[in-house]
Design an enzyme around this catalytic site. Structure first.
Site, PDB file in Angstrom:
ATOM      1  CB  ALA A  15      -1.084   1.639  11.132  1.00 32.60           C
ATOM      2  N   GLY A  72       0.814  -1.203   0.000  1.00 32.09           N
ATOM      3  CA  GLY A  72       0.000   0.000   0.000  1.00 32.09           C
ATOM      4  C   GLY A  72       0.849   1.255   0.000  1.00 32.09           C
ATOM      5  CE  LYS A  88     -13.082 -12.113   7.893  1.00 31.95           C
ATOM      6  NZ  LYS A  88     -13.497 -13.010   6.761  1.00 31.95           N
ATOM      7  CE1 TYR A 113      -9.133   2.627   8.509  1.00 35.04           C
ATOM      8  CE2 TYR A 113      -9.731   4.834   9.220  1.00 35.04           C
ATOM      9  CZ  TYR A 113      -8.772   3.921   8.821  1.00 35.04           C
ATOM     10  OH  TYR A 113      -7.453   4.300   8.745  1.00 35.04           O
ATOM     11  CB  SER A 164      -6.420  -1.396   7.728  1.00 33.73           C
ATOM     12  OG  SER A 164      -7.753  -0.910   7.826  1.00 33.73           O
TER      13      SER A 164
END
Length: 328
Positions: free
Chosen positions: A115, A11, A92, A146, A76
């Site tokens: 994080a 990411g 999850k 979130y 995430s």
């Protein structure tokens, strides 16, 4: 040579962390299921002897052979477009993924970092936000998947620290930007730059009076690195306290890109935070850290990166095709 596992490694932020740890002489184990990550972010590291990649979903059992000194859990979805499309996966990876990796950290006797995010503060009633503020979060609203995943991450990480004596670190990340962001990930900065590059009007949600504070990725990575190596186990805000309204920020983007778009307004999404500014007193005192890159310098670097993408890559980034394919 110490060895570090970084999840979410393909990411935006994870790939920059891989770069930093390689530069510092670590052996890096990168892990990503590629649902929002992109292998192109780390392809320059693939030939290195001290870099290895695992294509794996951390919500399933995680096994990494050999010793590990550090585990950084950065896997995430982190943008509204992502976590609103895949709310279950978001919850999850925050719950099951964190639990799996904490178990791995115990087995390996590795220091563990998560994080977390400024979103644990929700739509804050305290400004600027200090680490002692508990937040104003709607657990059943559209952003709850979130926000609550991150709040749970913090809770279970601290439970492992207090009950098992595991070495843990919690970084609360505020708005960050830089090369390798996806243009259509729903966050304000890449959205504005993407619209400017495509010659579209810039879209502001609400009246533009809401604020954000943007930290350049190199500064953020420096803060994360210092926190990991510190002796401090409680949450620490890492972000740039230079606050700006969304309306003024849109004007900065128009000036930067030299385009003639106008600004258009749409309704503000539910539970969207009105203010966001970190109090970084703890980061300054404990880590000796504060951001060095000003917004003008960071925006130019970021804009130059996106402007340098091929037309095909720019189109792909803007239309989110890879994410949709991975989700299916």
């Amino acid at each position: 040579m110490k060895r570090v596992l970084i999840t979410g490694a393909a990411g935006f932020l994870g790939s920059h962390l891989c770069d930093r740890f390689i530069k510092e002489g670590y052996r890096v184990v990168a892990m990503d299921n590629l649902i929002t990550g992109d292998l192109r972010n780390i392809e320059h590291l693939m030939p290195l002897a001290n870099f290895e990649f695992y294509h794996h979903d951390v919500t399933k059992f995680v096994h990494v052979p050999g010793d590990l000194d550090y585990i950084l859990h950065f896997a995430s979805p982190a943008s509204p477009i992502d976590y609103l499309k895949i709310p279950i996966q978001t919850l999850k990876v925050g719950a099951m993924g964190t639990h799996n990796l904490l178990g791995l950290a115990r087995v390996k006797n590795a220091r563990f970092m998560i994080a977390s995010t400024s979103e644990v503060y929700g739509d804050p009633l305290v400004h600027p936000q200090t680490e002692e503020y508990w937040g104003h979060v709607n657990p059943v609203g559209p952003r709850g998947c979130y926000d609550e995943a991150k709040r749970y991450q913090e809770a279970i990480t601290m439970a492992y620290h207090t009950y098992h004596g595991l070495e843990t670190r919690i970084v609360r990340i505020f708005n960050t930007y830089g090369p390798r962001m996806r243009l259509n990930d729903g966050r304000v900065l890449p959205a504005f730059i993407g619209q400017a590059l495509r010659g579209e009007d810039l879209t502001i949600f609400g009246d533009g009076s809401q604020t954000r504070s943007f930290c350049y990725v190199d500064d953020l990575v420096e803060g994360i690195y210092r926190l990991l190596l510190s002796d401090y186990a409680n949450p620490v805000n890492i972000g740039n306290p230079s606050e700006i309204t969304i309306k003024d920020f849109a004007e900065e983007i128009i000036k930067l890109t030299g385009t003639s778009q106008k600004v258009v307004y749409k309704p503000l999404p539910k539970d969207d935070p009105k203010q966001r500014q970190p109090d970084i007193t703890k980061a300054r005192e404990i880590l000796g850290w504060e951001p060095k890159v000003g917004r003008a310098e960071g925006l130019k670097k970021t804009y130059d990166y996106f402007r340098g993408l091929s037309k095909e890559r720019l189109y792909e980034e803007s239309n989110h095709r890879e994410f949709d394919a991975a989700r299916k």
